[in-house]
Scaffold this motif. Structure first.
Motif, mmCIF file in Angstrom:
data_model
loop_
_atom_site.group_PDB
_atom_site.id
_atom_site.type_symbol
_atom_site.label_atom_id
_atom_site.label_comp_id
_atom_site.label_asym_id
_atom_site.label_seq_id
_atom_site.Cartn_x
_atom_site.Cartn_y
_atom_site.Cartn_z
ATOM 1 N N GLY A 46 46.003 57.876 45.823
ATOM 2 C CA GLY A 46 46.460 58.680 44.683
ATOM 3 C C GLY A 46 45.943 58.132 43.363
ATOM 4 O O GLY A 46 45.572 58.901 42.469
ATOM 5 N N MET A 47 45.923 56.814 43.244
ATOM 6 C CA MET A 47 45.404 56.192 42.020
ATOM 7 C C MET A 47 43.926 56.536 41.835
ATOM 8 O O MET A 47 43.483 56.844 40.719
ATOM 9 N N LEU A 48 43.161 56.507 42.928
ATOM 10 C CA LEU A 48 41.736 56.842 42.839
ATOM 11 C C LEU A 48 41.532 58.328 42.527
ATOM 12 O O LEU A 48 40.654 58.680 41.740
ATOM 13 N N THR A 49 42.346 59.178 43.121
ATOM 14 C CA THR A 49 42.251 60.615 42.843
ATOM 15 C C THR A 49 42.562 60.895 41.381
ATOM 16 O O THR A 49 41.848 61.651 40.712
ATOM 17 N N VAL A 87 39.925 49.665 39.044
ATOM 18 C CA VAL A 87 39.820 48.205 39.145
ATOM 19 C C VAL A 87 40.998 47.646 39.947
ATOM 20 O O VAL A 87 40.821 46.760 40.786
ATOM 21 N N GLU A 88 42.180 48.152 39.707
ATOM 22 C CA GLU A 88 43.355 47.667 40.435
ATOM 23 C C GLU A 88 43.212 47.931 41.933
ATOM 24 O O GLU A 88 43.489 47.056 42.756
ATOM 25 N N VAL A 89 42.769 49.122 42.299
ATOM 26 C CA VAL A 89 42.581 49.431 43.720
ATOM 27 C C VAL A 89 41.496 48.534 44.313
ATOM 28 O O VAL A 89 41.640 48.015 45.423
ATOM 29 N N ALA A 90 40.418 48.325 43.564
ATOM 30 C CA ALA A 90 39.349 47.438 44.051
ATOM 31 C C ALA A 90 39.883 46.027 44.276
ATOM 32 O O ALA A 90 39.565 45.383 45.286
ATOM 33 N N ARG A 91 40.698 45.543 43.362
ATOM 34 C CA ARG A 91 41.280 44.200 43.522
ATOM 35 C C ARG A 91 42.205 44.134 44.727
ATOM 36 O O ARG A 91 42.158 43.180 45.510
ATOM 37 N N LEU A 92 43.063 45.137 44.864
ATOM 38 C CA LEU A 92 43.985 45.158 45.998
ATOM 39 C C LEU A 92 43.225 45.161 47.319
ATOM 40 O O LEU A 92 43.551 44.413 48.238
ATOM 41 N N ARG A 93 42.202 45.987 47.400
ATOM 42 C CA ARG A 93 41.433 46.077 48.644
ATOM 43 C C ARG A 93 40.599 44.821 48.864
ATOM 44 O O ARG A 93 40.452 44.369 49.996
ATOM 45 N N GLY A 94 40.079 44.256 47.788
ATOM 46 C CA GLY A 94 39.325 43.011 47.904
ATOM 47 C C GLY A 94 40.185 41.879 48.416
ATOM 48 O O GLY A 94 39.743 41.060 49.227
ATOM 49 N N GLU A 95 41.424 41.820 47.968
ATOM 50 C CA GLU A 95 42.345 40.789 48.439
ATOM 51 C C GLU A 95 42.550 40.901 49.944
ATOM 52 O O GLU A 95 42.659 39.897 50.642
ATOM 53 N N ARG A 96 42.586 42.116 50.450
ATOM 54 C CA ARG A 96 42.792 42.309 51.883
ATOM 55 C C ARG A 96 41.548 41.970 52.697
ATOM 56 O O ARG A 96 41.640 41.701 53.886
ATOM 57 N N LEU A 97 40.394 41.973 52.044
ATOM 58 C CA LEU A 97 39.161 41.625 52.753
ATOM 59 C C LEU A 97 39.041 40.132 52.993
ATOM 60 O O LEU A 97 38.291 39.700 53.860
ATOM 61 N N GLY A 98 39.754 39.346 52.182
ATOM 62 C CA GLY A 98 39.693 37.903 52.339
ATOM 63 C C GLY A 98 38.318 37.350 52.004
ATOM 64 O O GLY A 98 37.700 36.687 52.810
ATOM 65 N N VAL A 99 37.843 37.648 50.805
ATOM 66 C CA VAL A 99 36.527 37.210 50.373
ATOM 67 C C VAL A 99 36.469 35.682 50.337
ATOM 68 O O VAL A 99 37.375 35.017 49.847
ATOM 69 N N ALA A 100 35.382 35.128 50.843
ATOM 70 C CA ALA A 100 35.190 33.676 50.890
ATOM 71 C C ALA A 100 35.089 33.109 49.481
ATOM 72 O O ALA A 100 34.551 33.757 48.588
ATOM 73 N N PRO A 101 35.584 31.896 49.249
ATOM 74 C CA PRO A 101 35.508 31.265 47.925
ATOM 75 C C PRO A 101 34.079 31.201 47.376
ATOM 76 O O PRO A 101 33.866 31.366 46.187
ATOM 77 N N GLU A 102 33.095 30.981 48.264
ATOM 78 C CA GLU A 102 31.704 30.906 47.810
ATOM 79 C C GLU A 102 31.261 32.239 47.213
ATOM 80 O O GLU A 102 30.525 32.288 46.233
#
Length: 116
Positions: A46-49, A87-102
């Motif tokens: 909904g936020m993206l829409t 940006v908020e949705v991107a951050r939320l989804r990025g957090e769930r991806l578990g991006v490596a510290p590097e």
């Protein structure tokens, strides 16, 4: 089992796209198919829409030659709102991806280089 052992590991927590009592809300995730998880997914969509609608509205105002200064200012507000939500949705989804510290370090390095 001690209190510490019964708490979920940080990697099992999902930050939700809303706040509770002014505080960040988290969901202890399992398989991701819980009602609360699906509600969070729906809210993100909904936020993206809404961001897409705000963007289209702002572009329409900007394309109109007769748009007033007040209308253009409102278009900027629509765009800002769209960017905040995206940006908020991107951050939320990025957090769930578990991006490596590097990868985070590389992204920060690139961001610094590109903004000089």
């Amino acid at each position: 089992m001690s209190e510490i052992e019964s708490q979920p590991a940080p990697s099992q927590l999902r930050r939700l796209p809303w706040r509770e009592d002014g505080k960040t809300a988290y969901l202890s995730t399992g398989d991701g198919s819980s009602l609360l998880s699906r509600m969070a997914d729906s809210m993100e969509e909904g936020m993206l829409t809404t961001a897409e609608v705000d963007m289209a509205r702002a572009l329409s105002v900007a394309d109109e030659v007769s748009s007033s200064r007040a209308e253009l200012k409102m278009a900027v507000r629509f765009l800002a709102h769209a960017v905040v939500d995206a940006v908020e949705v991107a951050r939320l989804r990025g957090e769930r991806l578990g991006v490596a510290p590097e990868a985070k370090e590389t992204a920060e390095f690139l961001r610094r280089c590109l903004t000089r």
